[in-house]
Scaffold this motif. Structure first.
Motif, PDB file in Angstrom:
ATOM      1  N   LEU A 147       0.818  -1.211   0.000  1.00  0.00           N
ATOM      2  CA  LEU A 147       0.000   0.000   0.000  1.00  0.00           C
ATOM      3  C   LEU A 147       0.855   1.267   0.000  1.00  0.00           C
ATOM      4  N   VAL A 148       1.927   1.244   0.767  1.00  0.00           N
ATOM      5  CA  VAL A 148       2.662   2.485   1.006  1.00  0.00           C
ATOM      6  C   VAL A 148       3.340   3.004  -0.266  1.00  0.00           C
ATOM      7  N   TYR A 151       0.761   4.176  -2.748  1.00  0.00           N
ATOM      8  CA  TYR A 151       0.196   5.481  -2.389  1.00  0.00           C
ATOM      9  C   TYR A 151       1.080   6.595  -2.933  1.00  0.00           C
ATOM     10  N   PHE A 152       2.387   6.471  -2.692  1.00  0.00           N
ATOM     11  CA  PHE A 152       3.281   7.544  -3.135  1.00  0.00           C
ATOM     12  C   PHE A 152       3.382   7.596  -4.647  1.00  0.00           C
ATOM     13  N   ALA A 155       0.269   9.343  -5.582  1.00  0.00           N
ATOM     14  CA  ALA A 155       0.107  10.679  -5.003  1.00  0.00           C
ATOM     15  C   ALA A 155       1.153  11.667  -5.507  1.00  0.00           C
ATOM     16  N   VAL A 156       2.368  11.206  -5.781  1.00  0.00           N
ATOM     17  CA  VAL A 156       3.423  12.144  -6.153  1.00  0.00           C
ATOM     18  C   VAL A 156       3.553  12.284  -7.669  1.00  0.00           C
ATOM     19  N   GLN A 163      -4.107  13.155  -5.548  1.00  0.00           N
ATOM     20  CA  GLN A 163      -4.160  13.042  -4.097  1.00  0.00           C
ATOM     21  C   GLN A 163      -5.439  12.324  -3.652  1.00  0.00           C
ATOM     22  N   PHE A 170      -5.721   3.951  -0.821  1.00  0.00           N
ATOM     23  CA  PHE A 170      -5.146   3.498   0.442  1.00  0.00           C
ATOM     24  C   PHE A 170      -6.249   3.122   1.439  1.00  0.00           C
TER      25      PHE A 170
END
Lengths: 495, 458
Positions: A147-148, A151-152, A155-156, A163, A170
């Motif tokens: 997940l982590v 996510y980035f 998101a990035v 976002q 997530f």
């Protein structure tokens, strides 16, 4: 013995750590480390796959290769237990292959190239680990680890609404999986279960009522990830906003984690509940197939179209799992592998077209066959593979799942509905081909450069796998089939 | 180590506290006091970790078992990290010496509290652990909000302490003994129930659990952020350890006490995690997050199983580390959520460390918080509190939402949005303290086994 699986799982972690320690001004070094790590990983995974074929008729516990088993947190009964059989080995190979390809395709990622490659490597750790873990807590650790970085990645480096899409991704998957954790704990605490070991729990004789509760808890975690209708709404958002590499790994590998969970955890450990729930799952699968296809038909954005087609295709996987027959499960695993390869190819192509035209809207992309014939041809090829044309890999999975579902005690109306989904798939994929590939080039398409030889080289292994599996089914099934038989035998032993 | 030698860790911490009071006389002043305190606390942590199984002391008023060893070591280590950070940055730019002394005094009280097995020792230790915290909250004498927060904290804490003292007298009345050994099986009747409930009120207030949580957000919002980092963690760990001992003893004997605590746990999880969402001040956000975590922690006591106590203590420690670190980073960068904007550009290491801390608080594996939650949820399931576990996992999924409100601006908002750069230049001791906390957060999940062994968990 050389801990091959540990090497495959944690080599990308080492790469991520080295990349993180590099000075920010050296993106070239980060790229090279990510490339070296993912290429080595693929080589190891290929070797692992080649030697992972279980002997025919092996018991479930004996069908695992490269087993590593040491105590991790003995106070809580958690073990570091890895192993692969013919179901997980192809998926690890798929994950390693797609990881290498996305490293290459995102070679020039900006901004923050260093973080980008570290995140890709971290994602690879989670993906490989989920398919290699044989301890439920370890499985959960890798499951959440994915997940982590994703996510980035969304998101990035994602699109304008990144976002929103990243947090939605997530939260949906986290909410699903924490209940899964309760189910896992319940298995451990139950007197009949008493362990986190996925192999030891297989064919267990847990009481029916208890199985039902645990199945329900696990179902949410797995079904969100697959995703099964109506838990799919995070997927189109995530796909549309994610950068190409994110979409490729999301559709290619992450969705398989959910289906893999049903096969590896729910079926063998909760056989009675799986049988009891199979009509409901088949119904959701049939709805996913038809709904995903129908919504895909209405899309004007290429990424969204492929995203909804994934909902539809993963419905076939779920139908095969619900069938619970040898053919159904063979088909489900074949479909997972094929969908990873073909959808990976589709997202890569859509990304390449987007890089040139800066648009993914179908009315603005057209006539690729004239201005970029190689790109157009590849897109047509991938679309045919996706719609399940015989001779290409998608057909194997669809055919076997439908046969498996027909042979099973499931209501045959589900099979008929799923078959209708095949027709719909043909319709929307041909629509994609007609709009994007054929006809006169649109303003944005005319004059664009065709695929470079490097890009063709990138797609070549996926094309080769699509044809190989499609023509020579047993190149894949000889791994899958013995493992599926061993798994079903274990399930039967307990029920 | 036998007899009084087992109390060397407390003695070290208290001696360092006295030394810090005379910081003005030391070369280097306040910074030296904080640094020396950090060294003493670190040494104290190492010694305390090795005192497990030393038996009971002072005719049964202190029990130095595995649980006490773990909590004493955890409190001393947290204090060491905090003082190290203080040595690098100071408190609001002034009088770090007194702050170091107060923190050390509070830590000494907390360490005693962790091993207290006597009602009088318990009460004295509770007050020693919390009194310095009131002063720390009102540390900026010229700040009206700070004084208001300190007053709220002081009055509510004092009131609940007195309520608790009243309850303690009931317990003494029914059992005829101030020793915990005498309470075991000796608490009964209406008076026993009243005593247990009044004691529970006091302990719930100390860990800021619903419905005695009101002081926390207001108290923290006025205090210097670096103070909040300490006050919201170390006294809470100590109070939790005391609660495990005392309420764990009372719960099986007093009908409905487990259910009462379960309701408090449920309310804390729901209210803490929901009320954290609209907060824009990191101190308030972390206060509500702490209320939510108090709810998780209570589950271990509610469970009433063998796993419950070690799970609670383990989680108390692994929740405190990232909570302290997050607030310390806020103390460096500014306490408004917007102050974090662009942190990944300015200080990538701090941004990634902050991300790891927040992910641990959510409970993402393999970080420390995950293993802690696994133990707690397992303990509660073991005790057949299924509804509480389902509520807790839902609450932790919800909590990801507001923790991400801190993660997102660090990576997604451009750095220019941040008002003025108000953080002083990076300081080596502060960075080292954060690095140590990061190492614990990363490693305690993967290497949970030795920690659990220290706790004496089978």
């Amino acid at each position: 013995m050389f801990p091959l699986l540990t090497a495959i799982v944690f080599l990308p972690l080492a790469a991520a750590a080295v990349i993180a320690l590099l000075p920010a001004a050296r993106p070239a070094a980060a790229r090279r480390i990510a490339l070296a790590a993912s290429a080595t990983d693929l080589a190891l995974a290929a070797w692992m796959l080649a030697s992972s074929r279980p002997p025919a008729g092996a018991a479930y516990a004996d069908s695992f290769r490269f087993v590593e088993d040491v105590a991790w947190v003995p106070q809580a009964g958690i073990r570091y237990h890895l192993g692969v059989d013919g179901i997980s080995a192809p998926l690890i190979f798929l994950s390693a292959l797609l990881t290498l390809l996305v490293v290459l395709v995102s070679w020039r990622t900006e901004p923050k190239p260093k973080t980008w490659f570290a995140m890709l490597m971290l994602l690879a750790v989670g993906m490989n680990g989920v398919f290699a873990a044989l301890d439920l807590v370890l499985f959960y650790v890798f499951w959440e680890l994915v997940l982590v970085p994703m996510y980035f990645i969304i998101a990035v480096w994602g699109g304008p609404r990144r976002q929103y899409a990243a947090v939605k991704f997530f939260l949906y998957t986290l909410a699903g999986s924490v209940l899964m954790l309760v189910g896992i704990l319940a298995l451990y605490l139950h007197p009949v279960g008493g362990t986190f070991d996925m192999v030891a729990l297989a064919g267990s004789t847990l009481p029916r009522g208890f199985q039902g509760w645990v199945f329900a808890a696990l179902f949410l975690g797995f079904a969100v990830k697959v995703p099964v209708f109506p838990l799919h709404t995070w997927l189109p958002d995530a796909h549309v906003e994610a950068p190409t590499a994110g979409s490729v790994l999301l559709a290619g590998v992450l969705l398989k984690m959910g289906a893999y969970g049903f096969i590896r955890v729910s079926l063998p450990i909760l056989p009675d509940a799986s049988a009891a729930w199979s009509p409901a799952i088949a119904a959701l699968a049939a709805v996913s197939i038809v709904y995903g296809a129908a919504v895909a038909f209405a899309q004007t954005d290429m990424k969204k179209l492929v995203a909804y087609s994934s909902v539809s295709h993963m419905g076939f996987v779920m139908l095969g799992i619900a069938a619970g027959t040898v053919a159904g499960l063979d088909g489900a695993v074949a479909m997972m592998f094929s969908h990873g390869v073909v959808t990976g190819m589709l997202f890569l192509l859509v990304g390449m077209v987007y890089d040139r035209t800066r648009t993914g809207v179908l009315t603005e992309v057209g006539g690729l066959s004239r201005s970029a014939p190689v790109a157009g041809g590849m897109l047509a090829f991938a679309s045919f593979a996706s719609l399940g044309l015989p001779g290409l890999s998608g057909f194997v999975g669809e055919f076997l799942t439908l046969v498996g579902a027909w042979q099973s005690p499931l209501w045959r109306g589900f099979v008929v509905a799923a078959a209708a989904g095949v027709v719909l798939a043909a319709a929307y994929m041909l629509l994609l081909v007609q709009r994007a590939v054929l006809g006169p080039p649109t303003d944005k398409v005319s004059g664009i450069a065709d695929l470079s030889s490097a890009e063709v080289g990138l797609l070549a292994p996926l094309v080769a796998l699509t044809v190989l599996v499609g023509v020579h089914w047993s190149s894949l099934l000889r791994f899958v089939d013995p493992a599926v038989r061993a798994l079903l035998a274990a399930e039967g032993a307990g029920g | 180590m036998t007899g009084y030698a087992a109390l060397i860790p407390e003695a070290l911490v208290l001696a360092a506290a006295l030394a810090a009071l005379f910081a003005g006389l030391l070369p280097g002043g306040a910074r030296t006091a904080a640094g020396g305190g950090a060294a003493a606390a670190a040494l104290s942590a190492v010694l305390a970790a090795n005192t497990g199984g030393a038996g009971s002391l002072l005719s049964g008023t202190l029990a130095l078992d595995g649980a006490a060893a773990f909590v004493r070591a955890a409190i001393a280590a947290l204090t060491a990290a905090y003082l190290m950070w203080l040595a690098g940055r100071g408190v609001a730019g002034e009088r770090a010496g007194e702050a170091a002394a107060l923190a050390l005094l509070s830590a000494g009280g907390g360490m005693l509290l962790a091993s207290a097995t006597d009602l009088v020792t318990f009460f004295v230790a509770v007050e020693l652990a919390t009194m310095p915290a009131y002063v720390l909250v009102g540390y900026r004498r010229d700040d009206a909000r700070g004084l208001e927060g300190a007053l709220k904290y002081f009055l509510l804490s004092l009131l609940t302490s007195l309520v608790m003292l009243y309850g303690l007298s009931f317990l003494y009345g029914v059992s005829g003994s101030t020793r915990y050994a005498g309470l075991d099986g000796g608490v009964s009747g209406t008076l026993g129930l009243a005593g247990a409930l009044l004691v529970a009120v006091g302990l719930l207030a100390k860990i800021s659990a619903v419905p005695f949580h009101f002081w926390a957000p207001d108290g923290y919002a006025g205090a210097p952020a670096e103070t909040v980092a300490f006050v919201s963690t170390v006294p809470k760990v100590a109070a939790m350890a005391a609660a495990v001992r005392l309420l764990g003893l009372l719960a099986p004997q007093v009908p409905n006490l487990p259910l009462t605590l379960a309701l408090a746990a449920a309310a804390s999880m729901v209210l803490g995690n929901l009320a954290a969402f609209p907060q824009r001040d990191i101190r308030r956000l972390m206060a509500y997050s702490g209320i939510g975590h108090a709810g998780y922690l209570l589950m271990g006591i509610v469970a009433g199983t063998e796993r419950g106590a070690p799970a609670t203590l383990f989680y108390a420690a692994v929740f405190a580390v990232p909570s302290m670190a997050v607030v310390l980073i806020a103390a460096e960068e500014g306490t408004d959520v917007r102050d974090l904007a662009g942190l990944a550009e300015r200080r990538p290491a701090a941004a990634w460390a902050m991300t790891a801390f927040l992910l641990s608080l959510i409970g993402i594996p393999p970080l420390a918080g995950f293993v802690g939650k696994l133990q707690l949820f397992g303990a509660a399931l073991d005790g057949a509190w299924v509804w509480l576990v389902v509520l807790a996992v839902s609450a932790s999924a919800v909590s990801a939402g507001y923790y991400f409100r801190l993660i997102a601006p660090m990576f997604l908002a451009p750095a220019e949005e941040r008002p003025a750069a108000r953080a002083p230049a990076p300081s080596a001791p502060a960075a080292l303290a954060l690095a140590a906390m990061l190492a614990v957060t990363l490693a305690a999940g993967v290497l949970a086994s030795p920690l659990l062994r220290l706790l004496g968990a089978a």
